[in-house]
Design an enzyme around this catalytic site. Structure first.
Site, PDB file in Angstrom:
ATOM      1  N   GLU A 109       0.825  -1.208   0.000  1.00 17.52           N
ATOM      2  CA  GLU A 109       0.000   0.000   0.000  1.00 17.52           C
ATOM      3  C   GLU A 109       0.863   1.263   0.000  1.00 17.52           C
ATOM      4  O   GLU A 109       0.546   2.232  -0.694  1.00 17.52           O
ATOM      5  CB  GLU A 109      -0.928   0.003   1.225  1.00 17.52           C
ATOM      6  CG  GLU A 109      -1.950  -1.097   1.228  1.00 17.52           C
ATOM      7  CD  GLU A 109      -1.458  -2.393   1.900  1.00 17.52           C
ATOM      8  OE1 GLU A 109      -2.313  -3.238   2.198  1.00 17.52           O
ATOM      9  OE2 GLU A 109      -0.230  -2.556   2.121  1.00 17.52           O
ATOM     10  N   CYS A 158      -2.305  -2.971   7.299  1.00 12.74           N
ATOM     11  CA  CYS A 158      -1.735  -2.944   8.646  1.00 12.74           C
ATOM     12  C   CYS A 158      -1.887  -1.531   9.229  1.00 12.74           C
ATOM     13  O   CYS A 158      -2.285  -0.605   8.520  1.00 12.74           O
ATOM     14  CB  CYS A 158      -0.259  -3.348   8.596  1.00 12.74           C
ATOM     15  SG  CYS A 158       0.824  -2.041   7.950  1.00 12.74           S
ATOM     16  N   CYS A 208       0.006   1.210   7.168  1.00  9.31           N
ATOM     17  CA  CYS A 208      -0.650   1.490   5.891  1.00  9.31           C
ATOM     18  C   CYS A 208      -1.985   2.190   6.107  1.00  9.31           C
ATOM     19  O   CYS A 208      -2.355   3.073   5.326  1.00  9.31           O
ATOM     20  CB  CYS A 208      -0.814   0.204   5.093  1.00  9.31           C
ATOM     21  SG  CYS A 208       0.776  -0.512   4.594  1.00  9.31           S
TER      22      CYS A 208
END
Length: 157
Positions: free
Chosen positions: A56, A84, A87
């Site tokens: 990302e 996560c 990101c």
């Protein structure tokens, strides 16, 4: 024009590329604006020896370079896995319109990519975190903030 499923299949293909090339974990991402891919990336943590080189993040950086802006207001992200915490933060800073994901963070945890401890750490007070966060406040610490506050030609973001 591609369907959301077709965009997701492209992100998944990038995730496969990450694994096959040994660039990093099984994660891929594309960013779409007005029916065109403006950014893409796959996990490159191992290739770049960079813990921030998640799919990302790589895709956001690529998209921002391609459109010449740090904001991606009218853009859609298609990512092979639920992002996560790092990101997730980048997604909000980039101001994406929507994020579509395939696999969940629970599924990622089952193959060794468990970010749950980070989600928990965020809620702890600084001194209770696994990695201590300790404030050091020299006399000039506020000077950059004061300069920013007084700056007449600043660009807010």
């Amino acid at each position: 024009m591609y369907s959301p499923t077709q965009w997701m299949e492209m992100a998944i293909a990038l995730a496969q590329e990450a694994v096959i090339s040994n660039h990093g974990g099984p994660f891929g991402c594309i960013i779409v604006q007005n029916g065109q891919i403006i950014g893409k990336g796959h996990n490159q943590v191992l290739l770049l020896q960079d813990p921030t080189a998640h799919a990302e993040i790589v895709a956001i950086r690529d998209a921002c370079r391609n459109v010449g802006s740090f904001e991606l207001h009218n853009c859609e992200m298609y990512t092979s896995c639920e992002p996560c915490p790092m990101c997730l933060g980048a997604i909000y800073w980039a101001r994406l319109k929507v994020v579509y994901y395939a696999n969940t963070r629970a599924q990622a945890a089952l193959i060794g990519f468990d970010d749950e401890y980070i989600y928990k750490e965020i809620e702890y007070e600084n001194h209770l975190r696994t990695i201590p966060f300790i404030q050091i406040l020299p006399p000039k610490a506020m000077l950059p903030f004061q300069l920013w506050s007084q700056k007449e030609d600043k660009q807010l973001y």
